[in-house]
Design a protein around this motif. Sequence first.
Motif, mmCIF file in Angstrom:
data_model
loop_
_atom_site.group_PDB
_atom_site.id
_atom_site.type_symbol
_atom_site.label_atom_id
_atom_site.label_comp_id
_atom_site.label_asym_id
_atom_site.label_seq_id
_atom_site.Cartn_x
_atom_site.Cartn_y
_atom_site.Cartn_z
ATOM 1 N N UNK A 151 -0.231 -5.324 5.711
ATOM 2 C CA UNK A 151 -0.231 -3.951 5.230
ATOM 3 C C UNK A 151 -1.442 -3.172 5.737
ATOM 4 N N UNK A 152 -2.601 -3.807 5.746
ATOM 5 C CA UNK A 152 -3.813 -3.148 6.240
ATOM 6 C C UNK A 152 -3.650 -2.797 7.714
ATOM 7 N N UNK A 153 -3.102 -3.739 8.513
ATOM 8 C CA UNK A 153 -2.845 -3.447 9.913
ATOM 9 C C UNK A 153 -1.886 -2.287 10.096
ATOM 10 N N UNK A 154 -0.916 -2.172 9.192
ATOM 11 C CA UNK A 154 0.075 -1.099 9.275
ATOM 12 C C UNK A 154 -0.539 0.277 9.064
ATOM 13 N N UNK A 155 -1.457 0.396 8.098
ATOM 14 C CA UNK A 155 -1.965 1.721 7.728
ATOM 15 C C UNK A 155 -3.154 2.166 8.569
ATOM 16 N N UNK A 156 -3.754 1.236 9.338
ATOM 17 C CA UNK A 156 -4.879 1.599 10.184
ATOM 18 C C UNK A 156 -4.410 2.274 11.467
ATOM 19 N N UNK A 201 0.844 -1.188 0.000
ATOM 20 C CA UNK A 201 0.000 0.000 0.000
ATOM 21 C C UNK A 201 0.889 1.251 0.000
ATOM 22 N N UNK A 202 0.660 2.166 -0.940
ATOM 23 C CA UNK A 202 1.568 3.310 -1.119
ATOM 24 C C UNK A 202 1.303 4.478 -0.188
ATOM 25 N N UNK A 203 1.201 4.222 1.134
ATOM 26 C CA UNK A 203 1.003 5.291 2.110
ATOM 27 C C UNK A 203 1.788 4.954 3.369
ATOM 28 N N UNK A 204 1.854 5.925 4.294
ATOM 29 C CA UNK A 204 2.562 5.741 5.549
ATOM 30 C C UNK A 204 1.757 4.963 6.581
ATOM 31 N N UNK A 205 2.314 4.846 7.784
ATOM 32 C CA UNK A 205 1.712 4.065 8.866
ATOM 33 C C UNK A 205 0.607 4.846 9.586
ATOM 34 N N UNK A 206 -0.379 4.119 10.087
ATOM 35 C CA UNK A 206 -1.378 4.618 11.048
ATOM 36 C C UNK A 206 -2.076 5.892 10.577
ATOM 37 N N UNK A 207 -2.573 5.897 9.354
ATOM 38 C CA UNK A 207 -3.174 7.094 8.782
ATOM 39 C C UNK A 207 -4.694 7.050 8.662
ATOM 40 N N UNK A 208 -5.296 5.845 8.645
ATOM 41 C CA UNK A 208 -6.711 5.762 8.277
ATOM 42 C C UNK A 208 -7.568 5.121 9.357
#
Length: 308
Positions: free
Chosen positions: A121-126, A94-101
Amino acid sequence: MTDPANPDPARSFGGVADSYDRGRPSYPVDAVKWLVGEEPCSVLELGAGTGKLTEVLVGLGHDVFATDPDDAMLDILSEKLPDVRATSGTAEQIPIGDSLYDVVVVGQAFHWFDHAKALAEIGRVLRTDGRLAVVQNERDERIPWVRKLGKLIGKQTGRTEEGGFDPTSILDDSGLFSAVEAQAFRHWQVVDRHSIQDLVQSRSNVATLEPEAQEQKRREVLAFYDGYGRGMDGMQLPYNCHAWRAQVLPHAHLVSTGSTTGRHEVVETDEEPEPKVPLAKRTDTAVRLPRVITDPENGDDDLLIDFR
């Protein structure tokens, strides 16, 4: 795009993007409210396609960042929704940083993912207490004529776009999410003599056929429709919209290991992740966020930036 010599069903939709947008159903508002909530929040959509689900999310006031691996699909999404941020990207990287959404949502695409990589990856960005929401439209083939239509259209061998799909065991086995909640919502799609042809042409198992076989399948479905004598009046095609949601576990914060393989590790912590600065909003549909890719021809890990 799909290699004609070795077609990949998961990447077969770009060549039929227009048919996909015209022929595929949307999602009921009640299902999306249940999945994401009624209060506006930040939503990352994976496998956004031509924006069928994106339109509903935006209509409910959510701030959506849409991703899809196929530029042809995203071109249609951006044309319809020019104010929505959109970029090419996969669930596995996923082309975004950590913990954003607040919410990661997946409509009609979860079955295509490499689940071990994608869920990490989903766990990373949530964000902490963030939610994964999965939704899938399935034709209601308990009705005889719908079952006949389904047999004509067929299903993709080895993977299911409709019928029998349930991500519960995958999410449970990952150890990254809370107990999965599920709901079903009934809705109908009006199809006519034109859109029913788009519906069949947008199927992955049809899109990967040779042109002659695609044309034969289209004629078969059109003859089926004409046999019911509905003409331009159309018919109501019933769907069951299945929805699943689960919270990311608060004690499992996924962080990057810094490896070029894209691996992550689970770190037990009670601390709130350091907030990250969100990506700037982009409204110019001709400009997409860059993709980071490796150069396979050189056989090394040099990074290239693709600004397409």
